[in-house]
Design a protein around this motif. Structure first.
Motif, PDB file in Angstrom:
ATOM      1  N   TYR A  25      41.558  35.577  43.048  1.00 47.63           N
ATOM      2  CA  TYR A  25      42.705  35.255  42.705  1.00 47.63           C
ATOM      3  C   TYR A  25      43.304  34.396  43.139  1.00 47.63           C
ATOM      4  O   TYR A  25      43.275  32.846  42.466  1.00 47.63           O
ATOM      5  N   ARG A  26      43.896  34.594  44.784  1.00 49.75           N
ATOM      6  CA  ARG A  26      44.487  33.925  45.455  1.00 49.75           C
ATOM      7  C   ARG A  26      43.770  32.302  45.849  1.00 49.75           C
ATOM      8  O   ARG A  26      44.332  31.498  45.751  1.00 49.75           O
ATOM      9  N   ASN A  58      41.011  37.724  33.351  1.00 49.63           N
ATOM     10  CA  ASN A  58      39.609  38.008  31.902  1.00 49.63           C
ATOM     11  C   ASN A  58      39.436  36.923  31.768  1.00 49.63           C
ATOM     12  O   ASN A  58      37.983  37.028  31.603  1.00 49.63           O
ATOM     13  N   ARG A  59      38.911  36.021  33.042  1.00 48.41           N
ATOM     14  CA  ARG A  59      37.494  34.998  33.432  1.00 48.41           C
ATOM     15  C   ARG A  59      36.538  35.998  33.927  1.00 48.41           C
ATOM     16  O   ARG A  59      35.818  35.891  33.584  1.00 48.41           O
ATOM     17  N   VAL A  60      37.378  37.098  34.952  1.00 51.40           N
ATOM     18  CA  VAL A  60      36.035  37.667  35.387  1.00 51.40           C
ATOM     19  C   VAL A  60      35.545  38.765  34.425  1.00 51.40           C
ATOM     20  O   VAL A  60      34.058  38.996  34.551  1.00 51.40           O
ATOM     21  N   ALA A  63      32.935  36.683  33.482  1.00 52.63           N
ATOM     22  CA  ALA A  63      31.759  36.548  33.493  1.00 52.63           C
ATOM     23  C   ALA A  63      30.943  37.827  33.709  1.00 52.63           C
ATOM     24  O   ALA A  63      30.177  37.834  34.144  1.00 52.63           O
ATOM     25  N   GLU A  64      31.321  38.619  33.703  1.00 54.93           N
ATOM     26  CA  GLU A  64      31.031  39.746  33.876  1.00 54.93           C
ATOM     27  C   GLU A  64      29.976  40.255  33.111  1.00 54.93           C
ATOM     28  O   GLU A  64      28.767  40.567  32.979  1.00 54.93           O
ATOM     29  N   ARG A  65      30.494  40.124  31.681  1.00 56.88           N
ATOM     30  CA  ARG A  65      29.800  40.415  30.213  1.00 56.88           C
ATOM     31  C   ARG A  65      29.196  39.491  29.997  1.00 56.88           C
ATOM     32  O   ARG A  65      28.172  40.402  29.772  1.00 56.88           O
ATOM     33  N   SER A  66      29.093  38.212  30.121  1.00 59.31           N
ATOM     34  CA  SER A  66      28.094  37.690  30.557  1.00 59.31           C
ATOM     35  C   SER A  66      27.299  37.261  31.168  1.00 59.31           C
ATOM     36  O   SER A  66      26.022  37.288  29.897  1.00 59.31           O
ATOM     37  N   ALA A  74      28.384  32.971  35.217  1.00 59.43           N
ATOM     38  CA  ALA A  74      29.377  32.045  36.182  1.00 59.43           C
ATOM     39  C   ALA A  74      29.902  32.838  37.094  1.00 59.43           C
ATOM     40  O   ALA A  74      29.878  33.952  37.678  1.00 59.43           O
ATOM     41  N   LEU A  75      29.567  32.182  38.532  1.00 52.30           N
ATOM     42  CA  LEU A  75      29.602  32.155  39.674  1.00 52.30           C
ATOM     43  C   LEU A  75      30.665  31.165  40.176  1.00 52.30           C
ATOM     44  O   LEU A  75      30.211  29.964  39.618  1.00 52.30           O
TER      45      LEU A  75
END
Length: 196
Positions: A25-26, A58-60, A63-66, A74-75
């Motif tokens: 995140y940071r 939420n993005r993380v 990415a994992e679910r997708s 998503a990398l």
């Protein structure tokens, strides 16, 4: 239910492409924040909470679910030499069945632009998509005046296909985009069409 899939990792000469982690995140917020003026002309309008930790979380999860559902990959682009986050690349809208295709989108931090990182990442993702995911076609679109993005695609072997009218809302306006593709068994020669 989702089946367990091994963690994805794509290695290129200078980069490791991997799923985002909560611990990123940071670095992500700092790079996106300092690159805002560089990125915003080419992207959809950022939400007010774009750089917030909750939005990143939420993005993380997305990415994992997708990845687990084979809908998207998503990398983050991590520079091997110092583990710096340099950008991100997403293979999205993965279609199976007779299509076997997907669409890539990407961004790079301003300080890492024009150093060949994105071309390297795109080439790595395309190789992975063709050899490991059994895709046949990868599509990409960018604004006609985005010469850096067009150059990265062309250097990674993508071919110009045409123009899509009002393709995406970018920075608050519907914009035309130039379309490119890479094919697993590409017999098309080099093209200079659309390179004005």
């Amino acid at each position: 239910m989702f089946q367990r899939r091994p963690k994805v990792r794509i290695d290129t000469e200078r980069l490791v492409l991997r799923l985002p982690l909560h611990s990123d995140y940071r670095a992500w917020a700092a790079l996106r924040g300092e690159s805002a003026g560089f990125l915003q002309p080419w992207e959809p309008t950022w939400a007010e909470d774009h750089l917030a930790r909750k939005a990143f979380t939420n993005r993380v999860f997305w990415a994992e679910r997708s990845y687990k559902s084979d809908a998207a990959l998503a990398l983050f682009l991590i520079r091997r030499a110092d583990q710096a986050l340099v950008g991100a690349l997403t293979l999205d809208n993965i279609r199976r069945g007779p299509s076997q295709a997907g669409t890539i989108g990407y961004w790079i931090g301003a300080r890492y632009a024009r150093q060949g990182y994105m071309k390297e990442a795109i080439a790595g993702m395309v190789h992975h998509a063709f050899s490991r995911m059994d895709l046949s076609r990868i599509e990409a679109a960018c604004l006609p005046e985005n010469t850096a993005s067009r150059g990265a695609l062309e250097k990674a072997g993508f071919k110009y296909e045409g123009v899509a009218q009002s393709y995406l809302q970018i920075n608050g306006r519907w914009r035309n985009h130039v379309l490119y593709s890479a094919l697993r068994h590409d017999r098309r020669g080099p093209t200079s069409v659309g390179l004005a």
